[in-house]
Design a protein around this motif. Structure first.
Motif, mmCIF file in Angstrom:
data_model
loop_
_atom_site.group_PDB
_atom_site.id
_atom_site.type_symbol
_atom_site.label_atom_id
_atom_site.label_comp_id
_atom_site.label_asym_id
_atom_site.label_seq_id
_atom_site.Cartn_x
_atom_site.Cartn_y
_atom_site.Cartn_z
ATOM 1 N N ILE A 1 0.858 -1.179 0.000
ATOM 2 C CA ILE A 1 0.000 0.000 0.000
ATOM 3 C C ILE A 1 0.896 1.232 0.000
ATOM 4 N N CYS A 2 0.698 2.085 -1.005
ATOM 5 C CA CYS A 2 1.495 3.303 -1.175
ATOM 6 C C CYS A 2 0.546 4.479 -1.331
ATOM 7 N N SER A 3 0.591 5.396 -0.372
ATOM 8 C CA SER A 3 -0.424 6.452 -0.346
ATOM 9 C C SER A 3 -0.020 7.741 -1.041
ATOM 10 N N SER A 4 1.226 7.872 -1.426
ATOM 11 C CA SER A 4 1.652 9.077 -2.126
ATOM 12 C C SER A 4 1.670 8.801 -3.622
ATOM 13 N N GLY A 5 1.093 9.710 -4.412
ATOM 14 C CA GLY A 5 1.067 9.491 -5.852
ATOM 15 C C GLY A 5 0.874 10.766 -6.637
ATOM 16 N N ASP A 6 1.458 11.846 -6.148
ATOM 17 C CA ASP A 6 1.223 13.145 -6.769
ATOM 18 C C ASP A 6 1.960 13.354 -8.085
ATOM 19 N N THR A 7 3.083 12.659 -8.279
ATOM 20 C CA THR A 7 3.861 12.854 -9.503
ATOM 21 C C THR A 7 4.225 11.504 -10.112
ATOM 22 N N LEU A 8 4.625 11.539 -11.368
ATOM 23 C CA LEU A 8 5.062 10.323 -12.042
ATOM 24 C C LEU A 8 6.264 9.722 -11.328
ATOM 25 N N ALA A 9 7.197 10.537 -10.875
ATOM 26 C CA ALA A 9 8.385 10.025 -10.179
ATOM 27 C C ALA A 9 7.992 9.269 -8.914
ATOM 28 N N ILE A 10 7.038 9.780 -8.169
ATOM 29 C CA ILE A 10 6.591 9.108 -6.943
ATOM 30 C C ILE A 10 5.878 7.803 -7.288
ATOM 31 N N LYS B 1 6.359 5.919 -9.903
ATOM 32 C CA LYS B 1 7.391 4.963 -10.317
ATOM 33 C C LYS B 1 8.133 4.400 -9.113
ATOM 34 N N GLU B 2 8.438 5.246 -8.142
ATOM 35 C CA GLU B 2 9.107 4.781 -6.914
ATOM 36 C C GLU B 2 8.224 3.789 -6.165
ATOM 37 N N ASN B 3 6.940 4.046 -6.090
ATOM 38 C CA ASN B 3 6.022 3.126 -5.422
ATOM 39 C C ASN B 3 5.955 1.784 -6.142
ATOM 40 N N VAL B 4 5.963 1.811 -7.456
ATOM 41 C CA VAL B 4 5.959 0.567 -8.234
ATOM 42 C C VAL B 4 7.260 -0.200 -7.995
ATOM 43 N N ARG B 5 8.390 0.501 -7.966
ATOM 44 C CA ARG B 5 9.674 -0.157 -7.671
ATOM 45 C C ARG B 5 9.630 -0.801 -6.289
ATOM 46 N N PHE B 6 9.076 -0.084 -5.310
ATOM 47 C CA PHE B 6 8.933 -0.607 -3.949
ATOM 48 C C PHE B 6 8.166 -1.928 -3.976
ATOM 49 N N ALA B 7 7.066 -1.967 -4.691
ATOM 50 C CA ALA B 7 6.246 -3.175 -4.748
ATOM 51 C C ALA B 7 6.930 -4.284 -5.552
ATOM 52 N N PHE B 8 7.569 -3.940 -6.656
ATOM 53 C CA PHE B 8 8.192 -4.953 -7.496
ATOM 54 C C PHE B 8 9.472 -5.519 -6.888
ATOM 55 N N GLU C 1 0.164 11.635 -16.951
ATOM 56 C CA GLU C 1 1.257 10.709 -17.234
ATOM 57 C C GLU C 1 1.369 9.581 -16.214
ATOM 58 N N SER C 2 1.012 9.827 -14.956
ATOM 59 C CA SER C 2 1.053 8.750 -13.954
ATOM 60 C C SER C 2 0.040 7.664 -14.279
ATOM 61 N N MET C 3 -1.163 8.073 -14.627
ATOM 62 C CA MET C 3 -2.196 7.100 -14.973
ATOM 63 C C MET C 3 -1.805 6.349 -16.244
ATOM 64 N N ASN C 4 -1.248 7.051 -17.221
ATOM 65 C CA ASN C 4 -0.781 6.406 -18.450
ATOM 66 C C ASN C 4 0.310 5.380 -18.152
ATOM 67 N N PHE C 5 1.216 5.728 -17.234
ATOM 68 C CA PHE C 5 2.293 4.809 -16.838
ATOM 69 C C PHE C 5 1.717 3.520 -16.256
ATOM 70 N N ILE C 6 0.731 3.635 -15.380
ATOM 71 C CA ILE C 6 0.113 2.456 -14.761
ATOM 72 C C ILE C 6 -0.592 1.601 -15.819
ATOM 73 N N GLN C 7 -1.306 2.240 -16.719
ATOM 74 C CA GLN C 7 -1.999 1.492 -17.783
ATOM 75 C C GLN C 7 -0.998 0.745 -18.670
ATOM 76 N N ASP C 8 0.111 1.410 -19.020
ATOM 77 C CA ASP C 8 1.142 0.776 -19.845
ATOM 78 C C ASP C 8 1.805 -0.384 -19.099
ATOM 79 N N LEU C 9 2.095 -0.184 -17.824
ATOM 80 C CA LEU C 9 2.689 -1.232 -16.993
ATOM 81 C C LEU C 9 1.772 -2.446 -16.902
ATOM 82 N N ALA C 10 0.501 -2.198 -16.692
ATOM 83 C CA ALA C 10 -0.469 -3.282 -16.568
ATOM 84 C C ALA C 10 -0.543 -4.095 -17.859
ATOM 85 N N LYS C 11 -0.521 -3.407 -18.970
ATOM 86 C CA LYS C 11 -0.572 -4.103 -20.262
ATOM 87 C C LYS C 11 0.693 -4.944 -20.464
#
Length: 146
Positions: free
Chosen positions: A61-70, A72-79, A96-106
């Motif tokens: 669970i990662c509660s910060s998500g204001d920027t793409l960099a954050i 990405k850091e949360n995804v690295r933490f989980a992965f 761009e953050s939402m686009n990043f998640i959609q691309d990652l999921a695909k």
């Protein structure tokens, strides 16, 4: 990882509060803190990255998500933990953050569920009622993976 659950919304709409409350809810219902072990149950507003073991699931669970960099850091933490089943992630509703998640999921063939948390309430009773319904919805989602 099986799924990414995004808690989407504009700034100051309660994404962090919802996710911290969800962490506390899971802990009260038997989840074990994996990392960090010093999470305080009084935290309902401070951003957190935490790993929990709940029933047979490993949940990040990662509660910060204001920027793409954050994000990405949360995804690295989980992965970094190969056995994460579900990642709950605060994120802005679009961009761009939402686009990043959609691309990652695909790319990783992950399920993405978007939970909107973008309503503004003025009365404390309305906030409390809405947050309770959101917590119940998140609990429902987790039960589908158990």
């Amino acid at each position: 990882m099986k799924a990414i659950i995004t808690i989407r919304g504009s700034g100051n709409r309660g994404k962090t509060t919802l996710l911290c409350s969800f962490v506390n809810f899971l802990i009260k219902n038997g989840a074990q803190k994996i990392e960090p072990s010093d999470f305080s149950s009084t935290n309902t507003y401070k951003d957190v990255q935490i790993l929990l073991r709940y029933k047979d699931l490993n949940i990040a669970i990662c509660s910060s998500g204001d920027t793409l960099a954050i994000v990405k850091e949360n995804v690295r933490f989980a992965f970094n933990v190969k056995t994460i089943d579900i990642l709950f992630l605060a994120i802005r509703s679009f961009g761009e953050s939402m686009n990043f998640i959609q691309d990652l999921a695909k790319k990783e063939k992950l399920l993405v569920l978007n939970v909107e948390n973008n309503i503004f309430f003025e009365k404390e009773s309305e906030i409390s009622t809405f947050q309770q319904s959101q917590l119940e919805y998140l609990e429902f989602i987790v039960k589908e993976f158990v």
